[in-house]
Design an enzyme around this catalytic site. Structure first.
Site, short mmCIF file in Angstrom:
data_model
loop_
_atom_site.label_atom_id
_atom_site.label_comp_id
_atom_site.label_asym_id
_atom_site.label_seq_id
_atom_site.Cartn_x
_atom_site.Cartn_y
_atom_site.Cartn_z
N LEU A 45 0.73 -0.52 0.31
CA LEU A 45 -0.07 -0.09 0.29
C LEU A 45 1.22 1.49 0.43
CD1 LEU A 45 -2.59 -0.90 2.75
CD2 LEU A 45 -2.65 -0.84 0.39
N ASP A 46 0.23 2.23 -0.62
CA ASP A 46 1.36 3.53 -0.92
C ASP A 46 1.25 3.58 0.65
OD1 ASP A 46 1.33 3.45 -3.39
OD2 ASP A 46 0.04 4.70 -3.95
N THR A 47 2.40 4.14 0.72
CA THR A 47 2.73 5.11 2.14
C THR A 47 1.75 5.50 3.37
OG1 THR A 47 4.99 5.01 2.54
CG2 THR A 47 4.36 6.86 4.01
N VAL A 49 -1.61 5.83 2.81
CA VAL A 49 -2.23 5.16 2.65
C VAL A 49 -2.72 4.19 3.36
CG1 VAL A 49 -3.69 2.88 1.36
CG2 VAL A 49 -2.92 4.92 0.48
N ARG A 177 -4.76 5.44 -8.36
CA ARG A 177 -4.62 6.96 -8.26
C ARG A 177 -4.75 7.23 -9.73
NH1 ARG A 177 0.38 7.23 -4.76
NH2 ARG A 177 0.23 10.32 -5.04
#
Length: 195
Positions: A45-47, A49, A177
């Protein structure tokens, strides 16, 4: 933080702001008091998120979970028409064993570019020099197809934002995104692809 743990894996609620590749494993090792503990990263997961994540505690568990991710990608590819059914695999699952579901707050409400529900298919190019991913019109070297399904579950009365439930069929860098931003519905607060 930890919701489930056994000898093979741990399921946790990753907080926003913590890297899923470095931050979470370091936090788990510290929590367990074992600086050399194995922590297998199965998905990311992106940082910025937050969300539920599964980590393997042994190399064998990491391999088994990675096989489930691969099987899921094959099931989705067959469902999407990106791959032919694998007749050589008699035990192929009908449903993906590892499902990646997300909930995102997006700018705006359903419109002609983004109906209330559907499947988004795009070709994405990752430009490592710029640290960004771009949608492109056709396949070429370095381009990968990205597929997700979504449903708008709620919208603000003024139409300024909506809640989208998303299931990834592929796992591309910044996929959610980029796919929503390219339709003029960036994720709320996304400074990289939105505003």
């Amino acid at each position: 933080m930890i919701l489930y743990e056994d000898t093979a894996l741990v399921v946790l609620d990753k907080p926003a702001g913590l890297s899923s590749e470095d931050g979470v494993p370091a936090a788990l090792r510290k929590l367990w008091g074992r600086p050399d503990a194995y922590v297998g990263v199965i998905h990311r997961l992106d940082t910025g998120v937050s969300g539920l994540m599964v980590y393997a505690k042994t190399p064998q568990a990491a391999a088994a979970l990675s096989r489930q991710v691969t099987q899921s990608q094959q099931v989705y590819a067959e469902q999407d028409g990106r791959a032919e059914p694998d007749a050589g695999t008699p035990d192929a699952p009908d449903a993906p064993p590892f499902v990646k579901q997300y909930r995102a707050l997006i700018a705006g409400g359903p419109d002609e570019k983004l109906p209330a529900e559907g499947v988004l298919r795009d070709y994405l190019f990752k430009d490592s020099r710029k640290g960004r991913v771009f949608p492109v019109s056709r396949p070429r070297k370095g381009v990968k197809e990205a597929v997700l399904e979504y449903r708008i579950s709620a919208s603000a009365p003024d139409g300024s934002a909506s809640l989208a439930d998303i299931t990834l069929h592929t796992g591309r860098t910044h996929q959610i995104r980029v796919q929503f931003a390219s339709r003029r519905h960036p994720l709320w607060g996304d400074g990289k692809y939105g505003s």
